[in-house]
Scaffold this motif. Structure first.
Motif, mmCIF file in Angstrom:
data_model
loop_
_atom_site.group_PDB
_atom_site.id
_atom_site.type_symbol
_atom_site.label_atom_id
_atom_site.label_comp_id
_atom_site.label_asym_id
_atom_site.label_seq_id
_atom_site.Cartn_x
_atom_site.Cartn_y
_atom_site.Cartn_z
ATOM 1 N N THR A 1 0.811 -1.222 0.000
ATOM 2 C CA THR A 1 0.000 0.000 0.000
ATOM 3 C C THR A 1 0.843 1.271 0.000
ATOM 4 O O THR A 1 0.449 2.264 -0.624
ATOM 5 C CB THR A 1 -0.977 0.002 1.186
ATOM 6 O OG1 THR A 1 -1.841 -1.141 1.089
ATOM 7 C CG2 THR A 1 -1.834 1.260 1.191
ATOM 8 N N PRO A 2 2.026 1.317 0.666
ATOM 9 C CA PRO A 2 2.843 2.532 0.571
ATOM 10 C C PRO A 2 3.231 2.905 -0.861
ATOM 11 O O PRO A 2 3.610 4.044 -1.117
ATOM 12 C CB PRO A 2 4.081 2.182 1.408
ATOM 13 C CG PRO A 2 3.563 1.223 2.434
ATOM 14 C CD PRO A 2 2.563 0.383 1.683
ATOM 15 N N SER A 3 3.121 1.957 -1.797
ATOM 16 C CA SER A 3 3.431 2.226 -3.205
ATOM 17 C C SER A 3 2.167 2.439 -4.045
ATOM 18 O O SER A 3 2.230 2.453 -5.277
ATOM 19 C CB SER A 3 4.232 1.055 -3.798
ATOM 20 O OG SER A 3 5.445 0.864 -3.099
ATOM 21 N N LEU A 4 1.032 2.639 -3.375
ATOM 22 C CA LEU A 4 -0.243 2.818 -4.072
ATOM 23 C C LEU A 4 -0.203 4.018 -5.016
ATOM 24 O O LEU A 4 0.304 5.092 -4.663
ATOM 25 C CB LEU A 4 -1.359 3.030 -3.034
ATOM 26 C CG LEU A 4 -2.742 3.424 -3.566
ATOM 27 C CD1 LEU A 4 -3.361 2.277 -4.371
ATOM 28 C CD2 LEU A 4 -3.654 3.829 -2.405
ATOM 29 N N THR A 5 -0.732 3.822 -6.216
ATOM 30 C CA THR A 5 -0.966 4.933 -7.141
ATOM 31 C C THR A 5 -2.369 4.783 -7.725
ATOM 32 O O THR A 5 -2.823 3.668 -7.995
ATOM 33 C CB THR A 5 0.053 4.982 -8.304
ATOM 34 O OG1 THR A 5 -0.068 3.793 -9.102
ATOM 35 C CG2 THR A 5 1.467 5.118 -7.783
ATOM 36 N N ILE A 6 -3.047 5.901 -7.885
ATOM 37 C CA ILE A 6 -4.363 5.924 -8.523
ATOM 38 C C ILE A 6 -4.308 6.955 -9.636
ATOM 39 O O ILE A 6 -4.086 8.141 -9.386
ATOM 40 C CB ILE A 6 -5.474 6.267 -7.512
ATOM 41 C CG1 ILE A 6 -5.509 5.242 -6.373
ATOM 42 C CG2 ILE A 6 -6.829 6.328 -8.221
ATOM 43 C CD1 ILE A 6 -6.558 5.525 -5.315
ATOM 44 N N ASP A 7 -4.482 6.503 -10.861
ATOM 45 C CA ASP A 7 -4.356 7.358 -12.037
ATOM 46 C C ASP A 7 -3.062 8.165 -12.002
ATOM 47 O O ASP A 7 -3.046 9.365 -12.283
ATOM 48 C CB ASP A 7 -5.566 8.289 -12.146
ATOM 49 C CG ASP A 7 -6.657 7.695 -13.029
ATOM 50 O OD1 ASP A 7 -6.532 6.524 -13.433
ATOM 51 O OD2 ASP A 7 -7.642 8.403 -13.316
ATOM 52 N N GLY A 8 -1.975 7.497 -11.621
ATOM 53 C CA GLY A 8 -0.668 8.126 -11.617
ATOM 54 C C GLY A 8 -0.392 9.036 -10.431
ATOM 55 O O GLY A 8 0.689 9.632 -10.348
ATOM 56 N N GLN A 9 -1.328 9.135 -9.499
ATOM 57 C CA GLN A 9 -1.152 10.006 -8.336
ATOM 58 C C GLN A 9 -0.854 9.171 -7.089
ATOM 59 O O GLN A 9 -1.418 8.095 -6.906
ATOM 60 C CB GLN A 9 -2.416 10.833 -8.109
ATOM 61 C CG GLN A 9 -2.781 11.718 -9.290
ATOM 62 C CD GLN A 9 -4.198 12.229 -9.217
ATOM 63 O OE1 GLN A 9 -4.515 13.098 -8.410
ATOM 64 N NE2 GLN A 9 -5.066 11.705 -10.074
ATOM 65 N N VAL A 10 0.013 9.689 -6.255
ATOM 66 C CA VAL A 10 0.366 8.989 -5.020
ATOM 67 C C VAL A 10 -0.414 9.601 -3.863
ATOM 68 O O VAL A 10 -0.766 10.786 -3.903
ATOM 69 C CB VAL A 10 1.883 9.062 -4.739
ATOM 70 C CG1 VAL A 10 2.652 8.390 -5.862
ATOM 71 C CG2 VAL A 10 2.336 10.504 -4.563
ATOM 72 N N PRO A 11 -0.700 8.819 -2.824
ATOM 73 C CA PRO A 11 -1.448 9.357 -1.687
ATOM 74 C C PRO A 11 -0.710 10.510 -1.013
ATOM 75 O O PRO A 11 0.526 10.579 -1.037
ATOM 76 C CB PRO A 11 -1.562 8.160 -0.736
ATOM 77 C CG PRO A 11 -1.356 6.954 -1.593
ATOM 78 C CD PRO A 11 -0.396 7.393 -2.660
ATOM 79 N N THR A 12 -1.473 11.396 -0.412
ATOM 80 C CA THR A 12 -0.873 12.447 0.406
ATOM 81 C C THR A 12 -0.069 11.822 1.539
ATOM 82 O O THR A 12 1.020 12.271 1.880
ATOM 83 C CB THR A 12 -1.969 13.364 0.987
ATOM 84 O OG1 THR A 12 -2.754 13.892 -0.078
ATOM 85 C CG2 THR A 12 -1.359 14.494 1.802
ATOM 86 N N LYS A 13 -0.615 10.752 2.092
ATOM 87 C CA LYS A 13 0.083 10.040 3.159
ATOM 88 C C LYS A 13 -0.481 8.636 3.284
ATOM 89 O O LYS A 13 -1.669 8.401 3.064
ATOM 90 C CB LYS A 13 -0.060 10.786 4.491
ATOM 91 C CG LYS A 13 0.969 10.390 5.538
ATOM 92 C CD LYS A 13 0.956 11.366 6.706
ATOM 93 C CE LYS A 13 2.089 11.074 7.681
ATOM 94 N NZ LYS A 13 2.083 12.026 8.824
ATOM 95 N N VAL A 14 0.381 7.693 3.634
ATOM 96 C CA VAL A 14 -0.025 6.319 3.969
ATOM 97 C C VAL A 14 0.432 6.072 5.401
ATOM 98 O O VAL A 14 1.624 6.164 5.700
ATOM 99 C CB VAL A 14 0.600 5.290 3.005
ATOM 100 C CG1 VAL A 14 0.219 3.876 3.434
ATOM 101 C CG2 VAL A 14 0.145 5.545 1.569
ATOM 102 N N ILE A 15 -0.508 5.759 6.279
ATOM 103 C CA ILE A 15 -0.220 5.665 7.714
ATOM 104 C C ILE A 15 -0.422 4.228 8.188
ATOM 105 O O ILE A 15 -1.539 3.698 8.096
ATOM 106 C CB ILE A 15 -1.142 6.610 8.509
ATOM 107 C CG1 ILE A 15 -0.974 8.050 8.005
ATOM 108 C CG2 ILE A 15 -0.842 6.516 10.005
ATOM 109 C CD1 ILE A 15 -1.998 9.021 8.568
ATOM 110 N N PRO A 16 0.618 3.566 8.681
ATOM 111 C CA PRO A 16 0.442 2.211 9.218
ATOM 112 C C PRO A 16 -0.311 2.256 10.549
ATOM 113 O O PRO A 16 0.002 3.062 11.424
ATOM 114 C CB PRO A 16 1.877 1.708 9.405
ATOM 115 C CG PRO A 16 2.716 2.938 9.520
ATOM 116 C CD PRO A 16 2.033 4.003 8.731
#
Length: 215
Positions: free
Chosen positions: A171-186
């Motif tokens: 999930t830290p490498s998630l992309t949606i339509d080429g955009q990365v999340p603002t933040k990924v929090i475990p």
């Protein structure tokens, strides 16, 4: 081809309903909910978030006594949105509350929550397994269900706030339509190591079904 598309639409609709019924208790967004809002009640303000939360008047219990471990806070001069861990029937959840803010004699005061939504982790996990959803399907469904009318957004006319929970290790490498999340929090929910992801502004001309999602 038309018949296949029709069946695909029916399956998607069923999965969305299953997600609502089993994985998400949403008091402001879900079409079949009571659309609970404290707007008529918002006349009292409190000196702390904890007191404001404890004085909510929602018809559904969302852990009124405490707000739990903070995951994310979004705030401007008039509104604050808090994401935090909570419990429902002894199961871990991610609960979201929206508050109005007011200054009084130099003190910041918080209204009782005006809107709320809650994701019960194990219910979401169970519904994902029963529907045989992939981790990408889970992300896609979150885009459809978690904030469809942008109720939980500081600037809904200009941005599209999206979030979800995923157990996918990548999930830290998630992309949606080429955009990365603002933040990924475990975070840990019911003993599971999972990720809370969010986009402050997910921009795409496509609907959730057409977005390209990858890890």
């Amino acid at each position: 081809m038309i018949q296949r598309k029709k069946y695909g639409f029916i399956i998607t609709t069923i999965l969305c309903l299953l997600f609502i019924l089993m994985g998400c208790s949403d008091l402001s967004e879900t079409p079949n909910s009571n659309k609970v809002s404290n707007n008529k009640e918002v006349t009292k303000f409190y000196p702390t978030i904890s007191k404001a939360t404890a004085n909510n008047t929602f018809s559904e219990p969302l852990n009124k006594e405490k707000i739990g471990e903070q995951i994310l806070t979004l705030k401007d001069d008039k509104t604050q949105i808090n994401f935090f861990k909570s419990t429902y029937n002894n199961q871990d959840t991610v609960t979201v509350y929206k508050y109005q803010l007011r200054q009084d004699a130099g003190r910041l005061l918080y209204s009782s929550p005006t809107n709320a939504t809650q994701i019960i982790w194990h219910a979401q996990l169970d519904s994902q397994k029963k529907a045989k959803l992939s981790n990408i399907d889970e992300i896609r469904l979150a885009l459809k269900m978690n904030n469809p009318r942008q109720t939980f957004n500081l600037n809904p006319n200009a941005t599209s706030l999206q979030w979800g929970i995923s157990k996918e290790a990548s999930t830290p490498s998630l992309t949606i339509d080429g955009q990365v999340p603002t933040k990924v929090i475990p975070i840990t929910l019911d003993g599971d190591n999972v990720y809370f992801w969010y986009f402050e502004n997910l921009v795409s001309p496509k609907n959730a079904d057409s977005m390209k999602i990858s890890f």
